[in-house]
Design a protein around this motif. Structure first.
Motif, PDB file in Angstrom:
ATOM      1  N   LYS A  62      21.446  -0.084  35.551  1.00  0.00           N
ATOM      2  CA  LYS A  62      21.255   0.157  36.969  1.00  0.00           C
ATOM      3  C   LYS A  62      20.320   1.483  36.894  1.00  0.00           C
ATOM      4  N   LEU A  63      19.717   1.671  38.018  1.00  0.00           N
ATOM      5  CA  LEU A  63      19.310   3.101  38.118  1.00  0.00           C
ATOM      6  C   LEU A  63      19.811   3.700  39.320  1.00  0.00           C
ATOM      7  N   THR A  69      22.197   3.320  43.893  1.00  0.00           N
ATOM      8  CA  THR A  69      22.123   2.459  42.611  1.00  0.00           C
ATOM      9  C   THR A  69      21.405   1.321  42.892  1.00  0.00           C
ATOM     10  N   VAL A  70      20.259   0.826  41.999  1.00  0.00           N
ATOM     11  CA  VAL A  70      19.556  -0.244  42.140  1.00  0.00           C
ATOM     12  C   VAL A  70      19.596  -0.821  40.720  1.00  0.00           C
ATOM     13  N   LEU A  81       9.867  -0.280  33.695  1.00  0.00           N
ATOM     14  CA  LEU A  81       8.914   0.501  34.442  1.00  0.00           C
ATOM     15  C   LEU A  81       9.176   0.466  35.752  1.00  0.00           C
ATOM     16  N   VAL A  82       9.442   1.489  36.690  1.00  0.00           N
ATOM     17  CA  VAL A  82       9.781   1.310  38.214  1.00  0.00           C
ATOM     18  C   VAL A  82       9.113   2.497  38.812  1.00  0.00           C
ATOM     19  N   THR A  92      19.357   8.679  36.647  1.00  0.00           N
ATOM     20  CA  THR A  92      20.207   8.183  35.437  1.00  0.00           C
ATOM     21  C   THR A  92      20.369   6.859  35.347  1.00  0.00           C
ATOM     22  N   VAL A  93      20.006   6.151  34.220  1.00  0.00           N
ATOM     23  CA  VAL A  93      20.252   4.854  33.851  1.00  0.00           C
ATOM     24  C   VAL A  93      21.542   4.816  33.718  1.00  0.00           C
TER      25      VAL A  93
END
Length: 190
Positions: A62-63, A69-70, A81-82, A92-93
């Protein structure tokens, strides 16, 4: 505010994994050859969005941007890549499963030479003769000329080259004052 939210999310993940009886794994076990995970945030053209890229991750992930958070789509090679429009936040990942390596990875902000920030056309356009901006441009150019002349020799004061561009008398007065002041400061004279 964003850091507090992110800390709260990370802390709650860590606490919940301990309460549930699982071990928190922040790094790979000794002897395992797992590459380090990394994440970078790069500004897009004209600074309208950011591109977030990562490598060395195992899915699911999640990012987190401090407020939301997605889900991230991690490729089979461990990359993602986003593009996001929230530019001034810390990303934060986060791991989804407690047995994943690298529970959280803070994304590093990087600049890019390929997309330089566009110059403000208002600052590059010629100023109206005698305007405040015209005088400010004269001061800036004089300051540079005085410093450059002092770097060459403290015996020769800077002289304005009025042949190239047409400027107002106010510009040249500001140029002369700034050049002399800069020269005297650099050469330690009065």
């Amino acid at each position: 505010m964003y850091r507090r939210t992110r800390r709260a999310v990370v802390t709650s993940l860590l606490v919940s994994s301990v309460v549930c009886g699982g071990a928190v794994v922040l790094a790979p076990a000794a002897g395992a050859a797992v590459p380090a995970a990394s994440c970078t945030v790069t500004p897009g053209p004209n600074d309208t969005y950011v591109t977030i890229s990562g490598e060395g991750f195992t899915g699911p992930r999640k990012l987190n941007d401090g407020e939301s958070t997605v889900d991230l789509a991690i490729g089979p090679d461990g990359t993602f890549l986003v593009k996001r429009f929230q530019k001034n936040v810390d990303y934060t990942v986060l791991a989804v499963n407690e047995d994943q390596n690298f529970i959280f990875v803070n994304c590093k902000k990087v600049g890019t030479a390929a997309t330089p920030k566009p110059e403000n056309p208002q600052n590059t356009a010629p100023a109206q003769p005698g305007s405040r901006r015209d005088i400010a441009q004269g001061r800036a150019a004089g300051n540079q000329a005085g410093t450059a002349a002092a770097a060459k020799s403290c015996t020769t004061k800077p002289v304005a080259d009025k042949s190239g561009q047409q400027h107002s008398d106010a510009y040249w007065q500001a140029w002369t004052q700034a050049a002399n002041r800069s020269f005297n400061r650099a050469c330690h004279t009065n």
